[in-house]
Write an enzyme that holds these catalytic residues in place. Structure first.
Site, short mmCIF file in Angstrom:
data_model
loop_
_atom_site.label_atom_id
_atom_site.label_comp_id
_atom_site.label_asym_id
_atom_site.label_seq_id
_atom_site.Cartn_x
_atom_site.Cartn_y
_atom_site.Cartn_z
CB SER A 31 84.86 -21.54 35.49
OG SER A 31 85.36 -20.87 34.38
CG HIS A 62 87.88 -16.98 35.49
ND1 HIS A 62 88.97 -17.78 35.31
CD2 HIS A 62 86.83 -17.67 35.01
CE1 HIS A 62 88.60 -18.92 34.75
NE2 HIS A 62 87.30 -18.87 34.55
CG HIS A 84 88.99 -18.66 29.03
ND1 HIS A 84 88.70 -17.80 30.06
CD2 HIS A 84 88.91 -19.91 29.54
CE1 HIS A 84 88.45 -18.51 31.16
NE2 HIS A 84 88.57 -19.78 30.88
CE1 TYR A 86 85.36 -16.95 27.39
CE2 TYR A 86 86.18 -19.19 27.27
CZ TYR A 86 85.67 -18.14 28.00
OH TYR A 86 85.48 -18.28 29.34
CD GLU A 87 88.45 -13.94 29.04
OE1 GLU A 87 88.41 -12.89 29.69
OE2 GLU A 87 89.08 -14.95 29.42
CB ALA A 114 84.29 -25.42 34.46
CG MET A 218 85.17 -23.32 25.83
SD MET A 218 83.96 -22.01 26.03
CE MET A 218 82.43 -22.89 25.63
CB SER A 219 90.61 -23.33 29.63
OG SER A 219 90.27 -24.41 30.48
CG ASN A 242 77.95 -28.23 31.38
OD1 ASN A 242 78.90 -27.53 31.75
ND2 ASN A 242 77.85 -28.69 30.14
CG HIS A 254 79.40 -18.90 32.93
ND1 HIS A 254 80.52 -19.70 32.79
CD2 HIS A 254 79.77 -17.90 33.78
CE1 HIS A 254 81.51 -19.19 33.50
NE2 HIS A 254 81.08 -18.11 34.11
N1 HPA Z 1 81.39 -27.06 26.80
C1 HPA Z 1 82.53 -26.33 26.73
N2 HPA Z 1 83.11 -25.79 27.79
C2 HPA Z 1 82.54 -25.97 28.99
C3 HPA Z 1 81.35 -26.71 29.14
C4 HPA Z 1 80.75 -27.28 27.97
O1 HPA Z 1 79.70 -27.95 28.02
N3 HPA Z 1 81.04 -26.68 30.46
C5 HPA Z 1 82.01 -25.99 31.08
N4 HPA Z 1 82.91 -25.55 30.20
#
Ligand code: HPA
Length: 282
Positions: A31, A62, A84, A86-87, A114, A218-219, A242, A254
């Site tokens: 991302s 993406h 991902h 989660y999708e 990310a 998450m990847s 972040n 996001h």
């Molecule tokens: N948590 C999980 N996945 C992420 C985060 C986060 O804070 N930032 C970017 N991807």
């Protein structure tokens, strides 16, 4: 029913019908990092939608295309965007592109993502070399019947395979030295993967810190698992978009992911382009 291997092979056959490039290094752009694909010389761009069995991302940031060509003389296949779990994609689909990159000839995979920063001394906007991971997604990409034909180097493709040097020490070294040479701070860190899509709670982040995690995302871990199954060397780079939940008082969006990606674009590009020609041929 075609097997996963047959499906990956038909994706490879299709890609070979589009270009004669034999990529040596596969790069998965996470991302906010997709713009790196513009570094590819003489690109052949193939939308994921055109590749047999390739999954398509539903996430903003993406773009969903494979860019084949070369960077600094190194033949590469660059994935602009990934899918991902989660999708809602089964893990075999999430990792399908990594399988295809291996069968296409990539013996090195650079995975980028990310991530949320757990350690206060690694601030937002930092690039981090992944030294190891903790997979808390509750699943494993190598589940199911073992397929030895996925091996890209002799001895790989086993039912049980080593993960003690999943993130190549040699490639990590190259990255760290290159950052020093270029005069910016690069740290190593442990990446902990969750399923998502909810960001974590502050209590979860405190627990993850205790477990030894420096980054959360998450990847990546499943792609790395299949890469190691195939015998592919891996370099992982996270961008801290972040601070993770509870590390600061800010809430997580996001949009930050995309915006921070834009800010470190130049550093990320110069790091990766300088690493590529130093990757040893296998
Ligand atoms: N948590 C999980 N996945 C992420 C985060 C986060 O804070 N930032 C970017 N991807």
């Amino acid at each position: 029913m075609p097997t996963l291997y047959d499906q990956a092979q038909s994706a490879v056959d299709y890609l070979r019908s589009q270009t004669s490039i034999s990529p040596r290094v596969g790069i998965i752009l996470g991302s906010g990092l997709g713009s790196f694909a513009s570094q590819v010389a003489d690109p052949v761009i193939v939308p994921y939608a055109a590749i047999p069995h390739f999954p398509q991302s539903t996430v903003v940031g993406h773009s969903g295309q494979l860019v084949l060509g070369s960077i600094g003389g190194v033949p590469v296949a660059v994935m602009q965007g990934r899918v991902h779990a989660y999708e809602g994609y089964p893990i075999a689909e999430v990792t399908f592109p990594a399988r295809v990159l291996g069968l296409l000839g990539c013996t090195t995979l650079i995975v980028t993502n990310a991530a949320g920063g757990i350690r206060p001394d690694i601030p937002q906007g930092s690039l981090v070399v992944i030294s190891d991971h903790i997979n808390l997604t509750g699943t494993n990409a190598a589940l199911g019947p073992n397929e030895p034909r996925f091996a890209v180097v002799p001895g790989a493709g086993q039912r049980f395979f080593d993960m003690s040097t999943a993130y190549s020490p040699a490639l990590r070294n190259i990255a760290m030295q290159e950052a020093t040479r270029q005069g910016f701070a690069l740290t190593e860190g442990v990446y902990l993967a969750v399923l998502g899509p909810s960001f974590e709670t502050p209590a979860e982040i405190r627990a993850f810190r205790t477990l030894g995690a420096d980054l959360v995302g998450m990847s990546t871990v499943h792609e790395v698992i299949v890469a190691r199954h195939m015998g592919i060397s891996v370099l992982g780079i996270s961008l801290v978009t972040n601070m993770a939940a509870g590390v600061t008082n800010e809430t997580i969006h996001h949009e930050d992911v995309i915006e921070i990606g834009r800010r470190v674009e130049r550093q990320f590009t110069s790091l990766l382009t300088s690493i590529l020609p130093q990757i040893p041929a296998v």
